[in-house]
Motif scaffolding. Sequence first.
Motif, PDB file in Angstrom:
ATOM      1  N   THR A  95       0.823  -1.210   0.000  1.00  0.00           N
ATOM      2  CA  THR A  95       0.000   0.000   0.000  1.00  0.00           C
ATOM      3  C   THR A  95       0.859   1.262   0.000  1.00  0.00           C
ATOM      4  OG1 THR A  95      -0.266  -0.249   2.387  1.00  0.00           O
ATOM      5  CG2 THR A  95      -2.091  -0.947   1.017  1.00  0.00           C
ATOM      6  N   ASP A  96       2.058   1.213   0.588  1.00  0.00           N
ATOM      7  CA  ASP A  96       2.979   2.349   0.511  1.00  0.00           C
ATOM      8  C   ASP A  96       3.478   2.549  -0.922  1.00  0.00           C
ATOM      9  OD1 ASP A  96       2.769   3.011   3.162  1.00  0.00           O
ATOM     10  OD2 ASP A  96       4.590   1.961   3.768  1.00  0.00           O
ATOM     11  N   LEU A  97       3.630   1.464  -1.674  1.00  0.00           N
ATOM     12  CA  LEU A  97       4.100   1.554  -3.057  1.00  0.00           C
ATOM     13  C   LEU A  97       3.077   2.226  -3.979  1.00  0.00           C
ATOM     14  CD1 LEU A  97       5.880  -1.868  -3.634  1.00  0.00           C
ATOM     15  CD2 LEU A  97       6.936   0.378  -3.512  1.00  0.00           C
ATOM     16  N   THR A  98       1.795   2.222  -3.603  1.00  0.00           N
ATOM     17  CA  THR A  98       0.781   2.851  -4.451  1.00  0.00           C
ATOM     18  C   THR A  98       1.000   4.360  -4.559  1.00  0.00           C
ATOM     19  OG1 THR A  98      -0.766   3.052  -2.601  1.00  0.00           O
ATOM     20  CG2 THR A  98      -0.973   1.095  -3.995  1.00  0.00           C
ATOM     21  N   LYS A  99       1.677   4.957  -3.588  1.00  0.00           N
ATOM     22  CA  LYS A  99       1.994   6.387  -3.654  1.00  0.00           C
ATOM     23  C   LYS A  99       3.012   6.675  -4.760  1.00  0.00           C
ATOM     24  CE  LYS A  99       1.105   6.798   1.244  1.00  0.00           C
ATOM     25  NZ  LYS A  99       1.735   6.624   2.537  1.00  0.00           N
ATOM     26  N   LYS A 100       3.793   5.652  -5.141  1.00  0.00           N
ATOM     27  CA  LYS A 100       4.781   5.789  -6.218  1.00  0.00           C
ATOM     28  C   LYS A 100       4.252   5.217  -7.536  1.00  0.00           C
ATOM     29  CE  LYS A 100       8.603   5.081  -3.003  1.00  0.00           C
ATOM     30  NZ  LYS A 100       9.738   4.192  -2.699  1.00  0.00           N
ATOM     31  N   ASN A 101       2.934   5.015  -7.634  1.00  0.00           N
ATOM     32  CA  ASN A 101       2.287   4.424  -8.810  1.00  0.00           C
ATOM     33  C   ASN A 101       2.777   3.006  -9.084  1.00  0.00           C
ATOM     34  OD1 ASN A 101       0.593   6.503  -9.268  1.00  0.00           O
ATOM     35  ND2 ASN A 101       1.354   7.015 -11.287  1.00  0.00           N
ATOM     36  N   GLN A 102       3.021   2.230  -8.031  1.00  0.00           N
ATOM     37  CA  GLN A 102       3.422   0.837  -8.168  1.00  0.00           C
ATOM     38  C   GLN A 102       2.400  -0.025  -7.446  1.00  0.00           C
ATOM     39  OE1 GLN A 102       7.413   0.471  -6.694  1.00  0.00           O
ATOM     40  NE2 GLN A 102       8.287   1.649  -8.372  1.00  0.00           N
ATOM     41  N   TYR A 103       2.003  -1.118  -8.105  1.00  0.00           N
ATOM     42  CA  TYR A 103       0.997  -2.027  -7.561  1.00  0.00           C
ATOM     43  C   TYR A 103       1.549  -3.439  -7.577  1.00  0.00           C
ATOM     44  CZ  TYR A 103      -2.062   1.966  -8.135  1.00  0.00           C
ATOM     45  OH  TYR A 103      -2.610   3.216  -8.045  1.00  0.00           O
ATOM     46  N   VAL A 104       1.195  -4.245  -6.554  1.00  0.00           N
ATOM     47  CA  VAL A 104       1.729  -5.598  -6.407  1.00  0.00           C
ATOM     48  C   VAL A 104       0.609  -6.607  -6.631  1.00  0.00           C
ATOM     49  CG1 VAL A 104       2.991  -7.161  -4.889  1.00  0.00           C
ATOM     50  CG2 VAL A 104       3.376  -4.697  -4.724  1.00  0.00           C
ATOM     51  N   PHE A 105       0.887  -7.621  -7.463  1.00  0.00           N
ATOM     52  CA  PHE A 105      -0.070  -8.677  -7.766  1.00  0.00           C
ATOM     53  C   PHE A 105       0.573 -10.044  -7.577  1.00  0.00           C
ATOM     54  CE2 PHE A 105      -1.295  -5.072 -10.416  1.00  0.00           C
ATOM     55  CZ  PHE A 105      -2.657  -4.995 -10.166  1.00  0.00           C
ATOM     56  N   VAL A 162       4.235 -17.560 -15.760  1.00  0.00           N
ATOM     57  CA  VAL A 162       4.084 -16.392 -16.636  1.00  0.00           C
ATOM     58  C   VAL A 162       5.333 -15.509 -16.613  1.00  0.00           C
ATOM     59  CG1 VAL A 162       1.586 -16.353 -16.389  1.00  0.00           C
ATOM     60  CG2 VAL A 162       2.965 -14.955 -14.893  1.00  0.00           C
ATOM     61  N   ASN A 163       5.491 -14.695 -17.664  1.00  0.00           N
ATOM     62  CA  ASN A 163       6.633 -13.799 -17.754  1.00  0.00           C
ATOM     63  C   ASN A 163       6.159 -12.342 -17.756  1.00  0.00           C
ATOM     64  OD1 ASN A 163       5.716 -13.258 -20.358  1.00  0.00           O
ATOM     65  ND2 ASN A 163       7.076 -14.779 -21.274  1.00  0.00           N
ATOM     66  N   LYS A 164       7.108 -11.402 -17.893  1.00  0.00           N
ATOM     67  CA  LYS A 164       6.784  -9.979 -17.800  1.00  0.00           C
ATOM     68  C   LYS A 164       5.845  -9.519 -18.915  1.00  0.00           C
ATOM     69  CE  LYS A 164      10.973  -8.459 -15.457  1.00  0.00           C
ATOM     70  NZ  LYS A 164      12.089  -7.513 -15.471  1.00  0.00           N
ATOM     71  N   ASN A 165       6.043 -10.036 -20.124  1.00  0.00           N
ATOM     72  CA  ASN A 165       5.188  -9.626 -21.243  1.00  0.00           C
ATOM     73  C   ASN A 165       3.732 -10.010 -21.005  1.00  0.00           C
ATOM     74  OD1 ASN A 165       7.345  -8.560 -22.661  1.00  0.00           O
ATOM     75  ND2 ASN A 165       7.813 -10.510 -23.637  1.00  0.00           N
ATOM     76  N   GLU A 166       3.500 -11.216 -20.494  1.00  0.00           N
ATOM     77  CA  GLU A 166       2.130 -11.664 -20.222  1.00  0.00           C
ATOM     78  C   GLU A 166       1.493 -10.853 -19.096  1.00  0.00           C
ATOM     79  OE1 GLU A 166       2.535 -16.348 -21.510  1.00  0.00           O
ATOM     80  OE2 GLU A 166       3.095 -15.743 -19.482  1.00  0.00           O
ATOM     81  N   VAL A 167       2.276 -10.508 -18.075  1.00  0.00           N
ATOM     82  CA  VAL A 167       1.758  -9.688 -16.971  1.00  0.00           C
ATOM     83  C   VAL A 167       1.393  -8.298 -17.483  1.00  0.00           C
ATOM     84  CG1 VAL A 167       2.337  -8.607 -14.767  1.00  0.00           C
ATOM     85  CG2 VAL A 167       3.022 -10.951 -15.201  1.00  0.00           C
ATOM     86  N   LYS A 168       2.246  -7.721 -18.317  1.00  0.00           N
ATOM     87  CA  LYS A 168       1.986  -6.390 -18.863  1.00  0.00           C
ATOM     88  C   LYS A 168       0.695  -6.379 -19.671  1.00  0.00           C
ATOM     89  CE  LYS A 168       3.923  -2.758 -21.734  1.00  0.00           C
ATOM     90  NZ  LYS A 168       5.079  -2.240 -22.438  1.00  0.00           N
ATOM     91  N   ALA A 194       4.398  -9.825  -8.835  1.00  0.00           N
ATOM     92  CA  ALA A 194       4.891  -8.826  -9.780  1.00  0.00           C
ATOM     93  C   ALA A 194       4.608  -7.439  -9.225  1.00  0.00           C
ATOM     94  CB  ALA A 194       4.212  -8.993 -11.123  1.00  0.00           C
ATOM     95  N   ILE A 195       5.628  -6.574  -9.280  1.00  0.00           N
ATOM     96  CA  ILE A 195       5.461  -5.171  -8.924  1.00  0.00           C
ATOM     97  C   ILE A 195       5.356  -4.402 -10.233  1.00  0.00           C
ATOM     98  CG2 ILE A 195       6.463  -3.177  -7.765  1.00  0.00           C
ATOM     99  CD1 ILE A 195       7.952  -5.126  -5.956  1.00  0.00           C
ATOM    100  N   VAL A 196       4.191  -3.802 -10.463  1.00  0.00           N
ATOM    101  CA  VAL A 196       3.892  -3.144 -11.734  1.00  0.00           C
ATOM    102  C   VAL A 196       3.876  -1.638 -11.530  1.00  0.00           C
ATOM    103  CG1 VAL A 196       2.170  -2.934 -13.551  1.00  0.00           C
ATOM    104  CG2 VAL A 196       2.490  -5.125 -12.418  1.00  0.00           C
ATOM    105  N   LYS A 197       4.697  -0.927 -12.313  1.00  0.00           N
ATOM    106  CA  LYS A 197       4.713   0.533 -12.258  1.00  0.00           C
ATOM    107  C   LYS A 197       3.917   1.053 -13.442  1.00  0.00           C
ATOM    108  CE  LYS A 197       7.675   4.517 -11.754  1.00  0.00           C
ATOM    109  NZ  LYS A 197       9.030   4.986 -11.488  1.00  0.00           N
ATOM    110  N   ILE A 198       2.971   1.973 -13.161  1.00  0.00           N
ATOM    111  CA  ILE A 198       2.129   2.508 -14.233  1.00  0.00           C
ATOM    112  C   ILE A 198       2.456   3.979 -14.474  1.00  0.00           C
ATOM    113  CG2 ILE A 198       0.295   0.840 -13.833  1.00  0.00           C
ATOM    114  CD1 ILE A 198      -1.262   3.029 -12.418  1.00  0.00           C
ATOM    115  N   LYS A 199       1.929   4.484 -15.584  1.00  0.00           N
ATOM    116  CA  LYS A 199       2.186   5.855 -16.011  1.00  0.00           C
ATOM    117  C   LYS A 199       1.692   6.854 -14.971  1.00  0.00           C
ATOM    118  CE  LYS A 199       1.498   8.647 -20.142  1.00  0.00           C
ATOM    119  NZ  LYS A 199       0.822   8.677 -21.443  1.00  0.00           N
TER     120      LYS A 199
END
Length: 91
Positions: free
Chosen positions: A15-25, A31-37, A76-81
């Motif tokens: 939840t602290d990472l959401t302040k940096k636009n990062q979400y954890v799933f 699966v690999n990074k391309n499939e997660v994206k 996976a830690i996903v950073k969004i725009k």
Amino acid sequence: MKSVLISPHITEKATDLTKKNQYVFKIEKEVNKNEVKKAVEEIYKVDVIDIKIINTPAKRRRFGRISGWKKGFKKAIVKIKEGQKIELFPK
């Protein structure tokens, strides 16, 4: 299409990472990074910038005399725009 994302991984650190636009799933083991994206962009309609994948190993646990294993998982830690948001808990 096979399921890629199992669930959002909700912890204090996540939840602290959401302040940096990062979400954890939590994700499937194979699966690999391309499939997660592709999955995150398709489900949440956001632009993914970066992905980090962490493989958490299984751990030995004891409860009195009984011992066993706690399952390992992959996340996976996903950073969004900047300016975009993922609603994990819709209001």
